[in-house]
Design a protein around this motif. Structure first.
Motif, PDB file in Angstrom:
ATOM      1  N   LEU A 187       0.846  -1.190   0.000  1.00 39.04           N
ATOM      2  CA  LEU A 187       0.000   0.000   0.000  1.00 39.04           C
ATOM      3  C   LEU A 187       0.877   1.234   0.000  1.00 39.04           C
ATOM      4  O   LEU A 187       1.880   1.289   0.718  1.00 39.04           O
ATOM      5  CB  LEU A 187      -0.895   0.026   1.244  1.00 39.04           C
ATOM      6  CG  LEU A 187      -1.950  -1.071   1.385  1.00 39.04           C
ATOM      7  CD1 LEU A 187      -2.436  -1.135   2.826  1.00 39.04           C
ATOM      8  CD2 LEU A 187      -3.128  -0.814   0.449  1.00 39.04           C
ATOM      9  N   ASP A 188       0.498   2.232  -0.788  1.00 36.83           N
ATOM     10  CA  ASP A 188       1.176   3.512  -0.662  1.00 36.83           C
ATOM     11  C   ASP A 188       0.245   4.647  -1.065  1.00 36.83           C
ATOM     12  O   ASP A 188      -0.832   4.425  -1.622  1.00 36.83           O
ATOM     13  CB  ASP A 188       2.501   3.553  -1.443  1.00 36.83           C
ATOM     14  CG  ASP A 188       2.322   3.777  -2.946  1.00 36.83           C
ATOM     15  OD1 ASP A 188       1.181   3.835  -3.428  1.00 36.83           O
ATOM     16  OD2 ASP A 188       3.360   3.883  -3.641  1.00 36.83           O
TER      17      ASP A 188
ATOM     18  N   SER B 196      -1.848  12.345  -9.003  1.00 38.24           N
ATOM     19  CA  SER B 196      -1.647  12.049 -10.424  1.00 38.24           C
ATOM     20  C   SER B 196      -0.170  12.056 -10.795  1.00 38.24           C
ATOM     21  O   SER B 196       0.670  12.628 -10.093  1.00 38.24           O
ATOM     22  CB  SER B 196      -2.402  13.067 -11.280  1.00 38.24           C
ATOM     23  OG  SER B 196      -3.790  13.055 -10.985  1.00 38.24           O
ATOM     24  N   GLY B 197       0.129  11.415 -11.917  1.00 35.53           N
ATOM     25  CA  GLY B 197       1.496  11.419 -12.418  1.00 35.53           C
ATOM     26  C   GLY B 197       2.475  10.684 -11.537  1.00 35.53           C
ATOM     27  O   GLY B 197       3.652  11.066 -11.445  1.00 35.53           O
ATOM     28  N   VAL B 198       2.019   9.626 -10.885  1.00 34.23           N
ATOM     29  CA  VAL B 198       2.887   8.914  -9.944  1.00 34.23           C
ATOM     30  C   VAL B 198       3.112   7.461 -10.382  1.00 34.23           C
ATOM     31  O   VAL B 198       3.330   6.580  -9.550  1.00 34.23           O
ATOM     32  CB  VAL B 198       2.317   8.955  -8.510  1.00 34.23           C
ATOM     33  CG1 VAL B 198       2.337  10.379  -7.982  1.00 34.23           C
ATOM     34  CG2 VAL B 198       0.908   8.373  -8.442  1.00 34.23           C
ATOM     35  N   SER B 199       3.085   7.216 -11.689  1.00 34.06           N
ATOM     36  CA  SER B 199       3.276   5.845 -12.155  1.00 34.06           C
ATOM     37  C   SER B 199       4.665   5.305 -11.815  1.00 34.06           C
ATOM     38  O   SER B 199       4.872   4.090 -11.832  1.00 34.06           O
ATOM     39  CB  SER B 199       3.029   5.758 -13.665  1.00 34.06           C
ATOM     40  OG  SER B 199       3.964   6.541 -14.379  1.00 34.06           O
ATOM     41  N   TYR B 200       5.592   6.191 -11.505  1.00 34.39           N
ATOM     42  CA  TYR B 200       6.923   5.731 -11.085  1.00 34.39           C
ATOM     43  C   TYR B 200       6.857   4.876  -9.829  1.00 34.39           C
ATOM     44  O   TYR B 200       7.762   4.074  -9.560  1.00 34.39           O
ATOM     45  CB  TYR B 200       7.858   6.922 -10.860  1.00 34.39           C
ATOM     46  CG  TYR B 200       7.418   7.900  -9.802  1.00 34.39           C
ATOM     47  CD1 TYR B 200       7.769   7.717  -8.468  1.00 34.39           C
ATOM     48  CD2 TYR B 200       6.660   9.027 -10.128  1.00 34.39           C
ATOM     49  CE1 TYR B 200       7.376   8.623  -7.485  1.00 34.39           C
ATOM     50  CE2 TYR B 200       6.259   9.931  -9.164  1.00 34.39           C
ATOM     51  CZ  TYR B 200       6.619   9.720  -7.841  1.00 34.39           C
ATOM     52  OH  TYR B 200       6.218  10.623  -6.875  1.00 34.39           O
ATOM     53  N   ARG B 201       5.781   5.002  -9.066  1.00 32.19           N
ATOM     54  CA  ARG B 201       5.657   4.225  -7.842  1.00 32.19           C
ATOM     55  C   ARG B 201       5.442   2.740  -8.112  1.00 32.19           C
ATOM     56  O   ARG B 201       5.666   1.905  -7.236  1.00 32.19           O
ATOM     57  CB  ARG B 201       4.517   4.778  -6.987  1.00 32.19           C
ATOM     58  CG  ARG B 201       4.809   6.120  -6.335  1.00 32.19           C
ATOM     59  CD  ARG B 201       5.930   6.035  -5.331  1.00 32.19           C
ATOM     60  NE  ARG B 201       5.659   5.101  -4.256  1.00 32.19           N
ATOM     61  CZ  ARG B 201       6.528   4.778  -3.304  1.00 32.19           C
ATOM     62  NH1 ARG B 201       7.747   5.302  -3.312  1.00 32.19           N
ATOM     63  NH2 ARG B 201       6.214   3.920  -2.366  1.00 32.19           N
ATOM     64  N   PHE B 202       5.028   2.390  -9.336  1.00 33.50           N
ATOM     65  CA  PHE B 202       4.917   0.971  -9.666  1.00 33.50           C
ATOM     66  C   PHE B 202       6.282   0.290  -9.634  1.00 33.50           C
ATOM     67  O   PHE B 202       6.363  -0.920  -9.404  1.00 33.50           O
ATOM     68  CB  PHE B 202       4.257   0.782 -11.031  1.00 33.50           C
ATOM     69  CG  PHE B 202       2.761   0.931 -11.001  1.00 33.50           C
ATOM     70  CD1 PHE B 202       1.959  -0.095 -10.504  1.00 33.50           C
ATOM     71  CD2 PHE B 202       2.154   2.093 -11.444  1.00 33.50           C
ATOM     72  CE1 PHE B 202       0.585   0.039 -10.462  1.00 33.50           C
ATOM     73  CE2 PHE B 202       0.777   2.237 -11.405  1.00 33.50           C
ATOM     74  CZ  PHE B 202      -0.017   1.210 -10.913  1.00 33.50           C
ATOM     75  N   GLU B 203       7.347   1.046  -9.866  1.00 33.31           N
ATOM     76  CA  GLU B 203       8.674   0.456  -9.765  1.00 33.31           C
ATOM     77  C   GLU B 203       8.901  -0.071  -8.350  1.00 33.31           C
ATOM     78  O   GLU B 203       9.518  -1.128  -8.148  1.00 33.31           O
ATOM     79  CB  GLU B 203       9.744   1.478 -10.131  1.00 33.31           C
ATOM     80  CG  GLU B 203       9.708   1.902 -11.589  1.00 33.31           C
ATOM     81  CD  GLU B 203      10.858   2.819 -11.960  1.00 33.31           C
ATOM     82  OE1 GLU B 203      11.808   2.958 -11.139  1.00 33.31           O
ATOM     83  OE2 GLU B 203      10.825   3.398 -13.059  1.00 33.31           O
ATOM     84  N   ARG B 204       8.395   0.651  -7.372  1.00 35.19           N
ATOM     85  CA  ARG B 204       8.571   0.235  -5.989  1.00 35.19           C
ATOM     86  C   ARG B 204       7.692  -0.969  -5.645  1.00 35.19           C
ATOM     87  O   ARG B 204       8.175  -1.949  -5.063  1.00 35.19           O
ATOM     88  CB  ARG B 204       8.251   1.416  -5.057  1.00 35.19           C
ATOM     89  CG  ARG B 204       8.290   1.096  -3.585  1.00 35.19           C
ATOM     90  CD  ARG B 204       9.651   0.596  -3.143  1.00 35.19           C
ATOM     91  NE  ARG B 204       9.627   0.228  -1.731  1.00 35.19           N
ATOM     92  CZ  ARG B 204      10.439  -0.669  -1.171  1.00 35.19           C
ATOM     93  NH1 ARG B 204      11.348  -1.282  -1.904  1.00 35.19           N
ATOM     94  NH2 ARG B 204      10.341  -0.933   0.116  1.00 35.19           N
TER      95      ARG B 204
END
Length: 335
Positions: free
Chosen positions: A277-278, A315-323
């Motif tokens: 979860l984040d 929004s614009g936080v798709s980089y969090r999928f890397e985590r």
């Protein structure tokens, strides 16, 4: 990209004759890891659930500066951060902008669409490891909500869940939009009149910024408080003349709130290998707090939870999928 994207069309029995008349035949994008075509190996699978007002095709949208989620996934595999996986990007767009990945008499059976039709098609079409221990489901916003729905109903299909800023604690995330929706609907003359105007506006020019809170509330009402015979087969949680909260309908919404259903379905979540979860600390929909509540309840029940916060908005936080992928994918069974 070292891997390959394939696109197929899936005929979904679950979506046939759905109330909105949305297509039962959907495009499905699948990422196959490097070396897939040359080998016979079977792979674990990650299912990606898109957000409200988005679609399955949005995952591959190209930005001038930021990589797409498949690009990020591909880079993680190339770097050795995660083992190779198949990634699936199903489409749950509706005429109301989304489905919440639930079964609804006003929208259609989108939970069944994913759990039965998509998972079944993927296992028949590609070399997957067809078992829960080798499947994860992740998503952002309404997609994160959908991932929690899958954890609630389908631990026999998915062993790992990743929910980024999932819709939760409805008092904070939805209630601020109720008076905005009431204002617009009163001015237009009701649900159907407003929806007709909005669709015409979107087709001829574009949606207005103040359209989003209205379509958001209509879509959530269709998901959480469907009622056949009402306009668009949904009940609103407020009186359209004075915006007074209709507690009988609002309480129907609350049954679907993760902060309410997670504590009631802990046995399902305990069957999972883990939950990620984040949420951003500046999330504009106040989802930080509901995410914290869900994390606390899961942790107290002994579920293996990774809960993180980061300095950003919604929004614009798709980089969090890397985590989340770095945390979840190594835990998938590889054989």
């Amino acid at each position: 990209m070292k891997g390959v994207l394939e696109t197929r069309e899936v005929q979904s029995p679950a979506l046939e004759n759905n109330p909105l008349g949305d297509p039962a035949r959907r495009r499905l994008t699948v990422y196959l890891p490097p070396g897939y075509a040359e080998g016979t190996q079977r792979y674990p699978v990650v299912y990606f659930l898109h957000a409200f007002s988005s679609s399955g095709g949005s995952w591959t949208n190209v930005s001038g500066f930021a990589p797409s989620v498949p690009d990020r996934l591909d880079a993680l595999i190339e770097q050795g951060t995660i083992p190779p996986v198949i990634a699936v990007f199903p489409d749950a767009w509706t005429k109301l902008g989304g489905s919440q990945w639930v079964n609804s008499d006003a929208i259609g059976r989108y939970r069944d669409y994913l759990a039965k039709d998509i998972v079944g098609f993927v296992d028949k079409t590609w070399r997957t490891l067809p078992k829960a221990a080798s499947r994860a489901v992740v998503g952002h916003s309404s997609g994160g909500y959908g991932a929690l729905v899958m954890g609630r109903y389908h631990p026999e299909l998915f062993s790992l869940v990743g929910a980024h800023a999932p819709d939760s604690y409805f008092e904070y995330c939805y209630m601020p939009d109720l008076p905005k929706a009431a204002t617009a609907l009163l001015k237009s003359g009701g649900v159907e009149a407003w929806a007709t105007e909005m669709r015409l506006r979107a087709r001829e020019t574009k949606m207005r910024g103040d359209d989003f809170p209205v379509i958001n509330i209509l879509a959530m009402a269709a998901a959480y408080s469907p009622k056949k015979g009402e306009p668009l087969n949904l009940e609103l949680p407020f009186d359209q003349q004075n915006a007074k909260l209709r507690l009988d309908v609002w309480n129907r919404w609350l049954v679907h709130d993760p902060v309410r259903f997670v504590p009631k379905f802990l046995d399902s979540f305990r069957k999972l290998k883990g939950v990620f979860l984040d949420c951003g600390t500046r999330d504009e929909f106040n989802l930080r707090w509901g995410t914290r509540m869900v994390a606390d309840d899961l942790k107290a029940a002994g579920v293996d939870v990774t809960h993180e916060e980061f300095e950003d908005g919604h929004s614009g936080v798709s980089y969090r999928f890397e985590r989340s992928l770095a945390v979840l994918v190594p835990r998938l069974t590889q054989d």
